[in-house]
Design a protein around this motif. Structure first.
Motif, PDB file in Angstrom:
ATOM      1  N   TYR A  50      84.675   7.957  11.814  1.00 25.43           N
ATOM      2  CA  TYR A  50      84.490   7.422  13.028  1.00 25.43           C
ATOM      3  C   TYR A  50      83.564   8.149  14.090  1.00 25.43           C
ATOM      4  N   THR A  51      82.690   8.934  13.559  1.00 28.31           N
ATOM      5  CA  THR A  51      81.776   9.535  14.319  1.00 28.31           C
ATOM      6  C   THR A  51      80.498   8.893  14.133  1.00 28.31           C
ATOM      7  N   PRO A  52      79.829   8.452  15.217  1.00 25.23           N
ATOM      8  CA  PRO A  52      78.508   7.820  14.777  1.00 25.23           C
ATOM      9  C   PRO A  52      77.572   8.496  14.390  1.00 25.23           C
ATOM     10  N   GLU A  53      76.300   8.181  13.513  1.00 22.56           N
ATOM     11  CA  GLU A  53      75.528   8.981  12.994  1.00 22.56           C
ATOM     12  C   GLU A  53      74.318   8.953  14.103  1.00 22.56           C
ATOM     13  N   ILE A  54      73.762  10.292  14.008  1.00 25.89           N
ATOM     14  CA  ILE A  54      72.711  10.624  14.981  1.00 25.89           C
ATOM     15  C   ILE A  54      71.401  10.949  14.218  1.00 25.89           C
ATOM     16  N   PHE A  55      70.230  10.231  14.502  1.00 34.25           N
ATOM     17  CA  PHE A  55      68.960  10.389  13.852  1.00 34.25           C
ATOM     18  C   PHE A  55      68.169  11.044  15.034  1.00 34.25           C
ATOM     19  N   SER A  56      67.130  12.025  14.362  1.00 35.00           N
ATOM     20  CA  SER A  56      66.189  12.575  15.129  1.00 35.00           C
ATOM     21  C   SER A  56      64.712  11.947  14.869  1.00 35.00           C
ATOM     22  N   SER A  57      64.342  11.662  16.037  1.00 35.45           N
ATOM     23  CA  SER A  57      62.912  11.010  16.056  1.00 35.45           C
ATOM     24  C   SER A  57      61.863  11.896  16.545  1.00 35.45           C
ATOM     25  N   SER A  58      60.790  12.187  16.376  1.00 33.99           N
ATOM     26  CA  SER A  58      59.682  13.020  16.862  1.00 33.99           C
ATOM     27  C   SER A  58      58.301  12.361  17.001  1.00 33.99           C
ATOM     28  N   ALA A  59      57.262  12.622  17.646  1.00 37.05           N
ATOM     29  CA  ALA A  59      56.085  12.444  17.980  1.00 37.05           C
ATOM     30  C   ALA A  59      55.247  13.519  18.157  1.00 37.05           C
ATOM     31  N   LYS A  60      53.995  13.546  17.929  1.00 36.22           N
ATOM     32  CA  LYS A  60      53.147  14.686  18.121  1.00 36.22           C
ATOM     33  C   LYS A  60      51.826  14.281  18.593  1.00 36.22           C
ATOM     34  N   ILE A  61      51.438  14.978  19.909  1.00 36.20           N
ATOM     35  CA  ILE A  61      50.306  14.836  20.640  1.00 36.20           C
ATOM     36  C   ILE A  61      49.636  15.822  21.044  1.00 36.20           C
ATOM     37  N   LYS A  62      48.252  15.638  21.105  1.00 35.71           N
ATOM     38  CA  LYS A  62      47.389  16.842  21.844  1.00 35.71           C
ATOM     39  C   LYS A  62      46.881  16.312  23.055  1.00 35.71           C
ATOM     40  N   ILE A  63      46.931  17.470  24.052  1.00 39.53           N
ATOM     41  CA  ILE A  63      46.306  16.990  25.420  1.00 39.53           C
ATOM     42  C   ILE A  63      45.035  17.386  25.421  1.00 39.53           C
ATOM     43  N   LEU A  64      44.195  16.153  25.916  1.00 37.25           N
ATOM     44  CA  LEU A  64      42.764  16.189  26.105  1.00 37.25           C
ATOM     45  C   LEU A  64      42.358  16.983  27.388  1.00 37.25           C
ATOM     46  N   ASN A  65      41.407  17.735  27.296  1.00 40.82           N
ATOM     47  CA  ASN A  65      40.834  18.515  28.505  1.00 40.82           C
ATOM     48  C   ASN A  65      40.047  17.751  29.302  1.00 40.82           C
ATOM     49  N   SER A 478      58.393   8.989  14.569  1.00 35.83           N
ATOM     50  CA  SER A 478      58.932   8.774  13.273  1.00 35.83           C
ATOM     51  C   SER A 478      60.113   9.335  13.041  1.00 35.83           C
ATOM     52  N   SER A 479      61.335   8.844  12.438  1.00 37.00           N
ATOM     53  CA  SER A 479      62.797   9.323  12.404  1.00 37.00           C
ATOM     54  C   SER A 479      62.934   9.973  11.028  1.00 37.00           C
ATOM     55  N   SER A 480      64.075  10.723  10.984  1.00 36.72           N
ATOM     56  CA  SER A 480      64.476  11.337   9.888  1.00 36.72           C
ATOM     57  C   SER A 480      65.070  10.394   9.110  1.00 36.72           C
ATOM     58  N   GLY A 481      65.060  10.538   7.851  1.00 39.90           N
ATOM     59  CA  GLY A 481      65.667   9.681   6.695  1.00 39.90           C
ATOM     60  C   GLY A 481      67.251   9.829   6.884  1.00 39.90           C
ATOM     61  N   LYS A 482      67.602  11.288   6.718  1.00 37.94           N
ATOM     62  CA  LYS A 482      69.148  11.569   6.864  1.00 37.94           C
ATOM     63  C   LYS A 482      69.417  11.869   8.249  1.00 37.94           C
ATOM     64  N   ASP A 487      76.704  16.652  10.698  1.00 35.90           N
ATOM     65  CA  ASP A 487      76.430  17.442   9.577  1.00 35.90           C
ATOM     66  C   ASP A 487      77.414  17.509   8.527  1.00 35.90           C
ATOM     67  N   THR A 488      77.270  16.440   7.737  1.00 37.53           N
ATOM     68  CA  THR A 488      78.312  16.234   6.430  1.00 37.53           C
ATOM     69  C   THR A 488      78.810  17.366   5.740  1.00 37.53           C
ATOM     70  N   LYS A 489      77.625  17.895   5.165  1.00 38.65           N
ATOM     71  CA  LYS A 489      78.091  19.078   4.445  1.00 38.65           C
ATOM     72  C   LYS A 489      78.517  20.456   5.097  1.00 38.65           C
ATOM     73  N   GLY A 490      78.083  20.526   6.353  1.00 41.43           N
ATOM     74  CA  GLY A 490      78.200  21.630   7.256  1.00 41.43           C
ATOM     75  C   GLY A 490      79.854  21.363   7.724  1.00 41.43           C
ATOM     76  N   ILE A 491      80.097  20.065   8.148  1.00 38.48           N
ATOM     77  CA  ILE A 491      81.598  19.723   8.497  1.00 38.48           C
ATOM     78  C   ILE A 491      82.459  20.119   7.478  1.00 38.48           C
ATOM     79  N   TYR A 492      82.026  19.790   6.022  1.00 30.61           N
ATOM     80  CA  TYR A 492      83.122  19.881   5.150  1.00 30.61           C
ATOM     81  C   TYR A 492      83.248  21.198   4.862  1.00 30.61           C
ATOM     82  N   MET A 493      82.346  22.202   4.900  1.00 30.42           N
ATOM     83  CA  MET A 493      82.536  23.707   4.889  1.00 30.42           C
ATOM     84  C   MET A 493      83.097  24.317   5.923  1.00 30.42           C
TER      85      MET A 493
END
Length: 798
Positions: A50-65, A478-482, A487-493
């Protein structure tokens, strides 16, 4: 003293920790751990379900002078005034600013979220078939929640418990506004495929949504590089990716707009400055022209050269005139001499031709005169003529010199004036140079500034036309596949760990708060010097007596072992007399009477003559005779003078031939006086000649002093403790009695040991039942009892 000894004893024994025993203590409750683990896993499954899955998305940029835009010249000059060296920390704050994120929210409608309500959970949709368009501007929208239920004939829109309106496909165009309704539904083509679904639409204000977006976005440097990573977590990966890409796009656009504004302002500023600089340059050039005219300056260097040359030539001329005057004065001295035979200096450097000619003619006449005098004598008329000529030449020479002197002095006066004038010109040159250089410096500054501004204006105009991006996108969102959460494994542990810790903590508190003994191990820890000769198991039934000499029950076997061990403890000095065994305990209820009776039955079962005496006069409990509890016994013998103890003997109900019983008798008011009157000693000495064993059930030691009054008559003292009943601190008192030798040949018996209450309860089915009731002790293979027994056996071997 007893308390002090007990504490010290407990301290000494608690200092050592038996790892194996501790493991067995907890392993005994393995069912608790198993149940707790199963419950923890089930709870983890429910939580993950009953807990919704949370995904992580990230982008990378370089600030131009921004200072790396187009520049027309490599001469930096004052260009540093127009560059901006930014720090990444400032850029991070701009990216997370409310102003920028409000634009992102507004452009993507992030303040409107769509959820499909499921049976147990809700799932967020992004760019799905349902889309609402507000009729009012986004900046005027307040927080609201709508429910849209899709039916076969249309849909129902409600806000909380209030139904706003109901739409039907045939009767209403969903794309047309309706009076009093806050939004439009974009399309109706999706309804047929969404029948039965219930949408939950949450609407926030732009500022509230922007604050939420700011909290969900994290911005940081990638290692030691200048690259920034934008990260965001959410249920819908596509929504997070679109949001991050839009943030990057908006940040880039904002930076370009800011730079374009800077370029335009630069152009406007330079245009305004051109007018002012042109006027200043004209004014400076006029001042320079006037100064040169007033001071007769063509160019400074040429005027300085002229002045210095004039001064130098004047000084040289003065020097030469002074030399001529000095030379002329040298000629005046010889003219004062009247001797006509002396020659005058000739060719000394005088620049007067007349004077030099006269001197030359004079010297020639002197030489001719001298030659004539040598040949004709001084009175020769020619000599006299020469003398007159020489005198005339002297007069002419003096006149020539005087005239030359006047000429030199006049020239000297004129040259001195020219010298003074030349010195004045040279002296005024530094001041004129200073003024002229100040004017030229102002002129150069204005000219350079004019040229610089002209260059910057061209640069700004070109950069305005071709504004470069603010950022370079290293990686689009882009987002993480998992999912990163949960954290399924962590929650079980964690659930398993918590499930193990919970019963462990409860058991730990139980063990630490438990002040009772439970088996012989507890007793041996607290009183290491006193031997333990027997363990009596807990009896499940009411049958508590060793009735049949051929009995094979666990009770019978435990007392057979006890009687055998006690024989080794007694070690009689005279084999022809009976051994006296006292059975006592610390407090009431520990089972001393139970042990006394069954020990007597055990000895009698092997055809040993046994006398059982009830010496607990205050609380008699022996009931193995056919007589009444109120029958006369030991107290009556001790009280009545001349009485014979044999007259009070009773036969046992179970072994008439080998067991005699002397009950406690009538409860006396003064048991201490009776026990100390000496008649008990006579009884024991007399009975030793008739019996093999005399078993005496005495009073509890801590409660009364009766047992200590008669303790010297015992060959062995069996001290009974009861598992789950006897306090550990009471063993300190018994140890003190042993150390002070107040009880003869003291040994322990642990009564009422329950296999279900101790981790060491493995011995009864095996030890006491071995070879007798084998069909009762064989465990079914792979049963819980079998598994439990196998684990315990392995731990013991370890």
């Amino acid at each position: 003293m007893a308390g002090e000894f007990s504490n010290n004893n407990l301290e000494d024994n608690n200092s050592s920790l038996d790892i194996k025993e501790e493991i067995l203590n907890y392993l005994h409750y393995w069912k608790w751990f198993a149940l707790s683990v199963i419950l923890g896993v089930v709870l983890a499954l429910i939580y993950l379900r009953y807990t919704p899955e949370i995904f992580s998305s990230s982008a990378k940029i370089k600030i131009l002078n921004e200072s790396q835009g187009l520049e027309l010249s490599t001469q930096r000059g004052g260009g540093g005034l127009f560059t901006d060296s930014k720090s990444l920390e400032n850029e991070i704050q701009i990216i997370k600013s409310n102003r920028l994120l409000v634009k992102v929210v507004d452009s993507l409608d992030l303040h409107i979220r769509y959820f499909i309500e499921g049976q147990f959970t809700t799932k967020e949709q992004w760019n799905g078939p349902l889309k609402i368009v507000y009729l009012e501007p986004n900046n005027q929208i307040s927080s609201q929640i709508f429910n849209i239920e899709i039916k076969e004939n249309g849909l129902t829109v409600s806000k909380g418990k209030d139904r706003l309106d109901e739409f039907t496909i045939k009767g209403y165009n969903l794309n047309s506004p309706k009076k009093g309704f806050p939004f439009l539904i974009q399309s109706e083509s999706w309804i047929k495929n969404q029948i039965g679904l219930n949408y939950i639409i949450t609407v926030q204000s732009l500022n509230s949504a922007a604050n939420g977006l700011s909290n969900s976005i994290s911005v940081g440097k990638v290692g030691t590089t200048d690259i920034l990573q934008l990260s965001m977590t959410g249920e819908n990966k596509k929504r997070s990716e679109d949001a991050l890409n839009k943030v990057v796009e908006q940040f880039n656009e904002d930076g370009m707009i800011d730079r374009q504004l800077v370029y335009q302002r630069t152009i406007d500023f330079v245009d305004d400055r051109f007018i002012y600089l042109a006027e200043e340059l004209d004014s400076i050039e006029d001042n320079k022209k006037d100064f040169q005219q007033d001071n007769n300056l063509v160019t400074f260097n040429s005027d300085v050269g002229y002045s210095m040359g004039k001064r130098s030539s004047t000084e040289n001329s003065v020097f030469e005139l002074e030399n001529q005057i000095a030379l002329a004065k040298l000629l005046e001295e010889p003219l004062t001499n009247s001797d006509l035979s002396s020659l005058l200096p000739e060719n000394v450097g005088l620049q007067s031709a007349n004077t030099n000619g006269i001197i030359s003619r004079y010297n020639q006449l002197v030489l001719e005169r001298e030659n004539l005098i040598a040949s004709a004598g001084s009175q020769n008329p020619k000599v006299i003529a020469f003398d007159r000529q020489l005198i005339d030449l002297r007069v002419n020479l003096k006149k020539s010199l005087n005239s030359y002197f006047e000429q030199l002095n006049t020239s000297l006066i004129r040259l001195e004036k020219e010298k003074t004038t030349a010195k004045g010109l040279v002296h005024s040159m530094p001041q004129k140079e200073k003024v002229l250089r100040s004017i030229e410096r102002q002129q150069n500054i204005k000219e350079n500034l004019y040229l610089l501004l002209l260059q910057r204006r061209e640069e700004a105009a070109i950069n305005l036309a071709i504004t470069s991006p603010s950022v370079k996108v290293v990686e689009y969102a882009s987002s993480s596949g998992k999912p990163v959460s949960p954290d399924t494994k962590g929650i079980y542990m964690k659930s398993v760990l918590a499930a193990l810790i919970l019963p462990f903590g409860i058991l730990f508190l139980m063990f630490k708060s438990d002040t009772k003994i439970h088996d012989k191990t507890d007793v041996s820890k607290l009183s290491k010097r006193i031997p333990i000769i027997g363990e009596i198991p807990e009896l499940k039934s009411e049958h508590r007596l060793f009735e049949n000499p051929h009995d094979r029950t666990i009770l019978a076997e435990s007392f057979r072992i006890l009687s055998t061990n006690l024989r080794y403890v007694l070690n009689p000095k005279n084999k022809n007399t009976a051994q006296v065994v006292y059975v006592t305990s610390s407090i009431k209820g520990e089972g001393k009477t139970f042990v006394s009776v069954n020990l007597s039955l055990a000895y009698s079962s092997i055809n040993k003559k046994v006398l059982l005496i009830g010496a607990d006069l205050r609380n008699p409990k022996i009931t193995v005779t056919d007589g009444s509890k109120k029958a006369k016994g030991l107290s009556n013998y001790l009280f009545e003078s001349g009485a014979d103890w044999k007259d009070y003997l009773q036969k046992s109900s179970y072994n008439l031939e080998y067991l005699d019983v002397l009950t406690a008798g009538t409860i006396p008011p003064n048991p201490t006086e009776l026990l100390s009157n000496g008649k008990l000693e006579h009884l024991i000495e007399d009975a030793k000649l008739k019996y093999d064993y005399i078993i005496i059930d005495t009073a509890p030691i801590i409660l009364v002093s009766d047992t200590l009054l008669i303790s010297q008559y015992a060959d062995a003292t069996v001290y009974v403790t009861r598992a789950g009943y006897t306090e550990k601190k009471l063993l300190g008192f018994s140890s003190e009695l042993y150390d002070n030798r107040k009880l003869n040949n003291m040994v322990y018996v642990v009564n009422n040991i329950s296999e279900s209450k101790t981790s060491k309860g493995y011995g009864y089915n095996y030890g006491y039942g071995y070879g007798y009731n084998k069909e009762e002790v064989v465990l079914k293979k792979y049963s819980w009892a079998w598994i439990k027994n196998e684990i315990k056996q392995k731990i013991r071997r370890f």
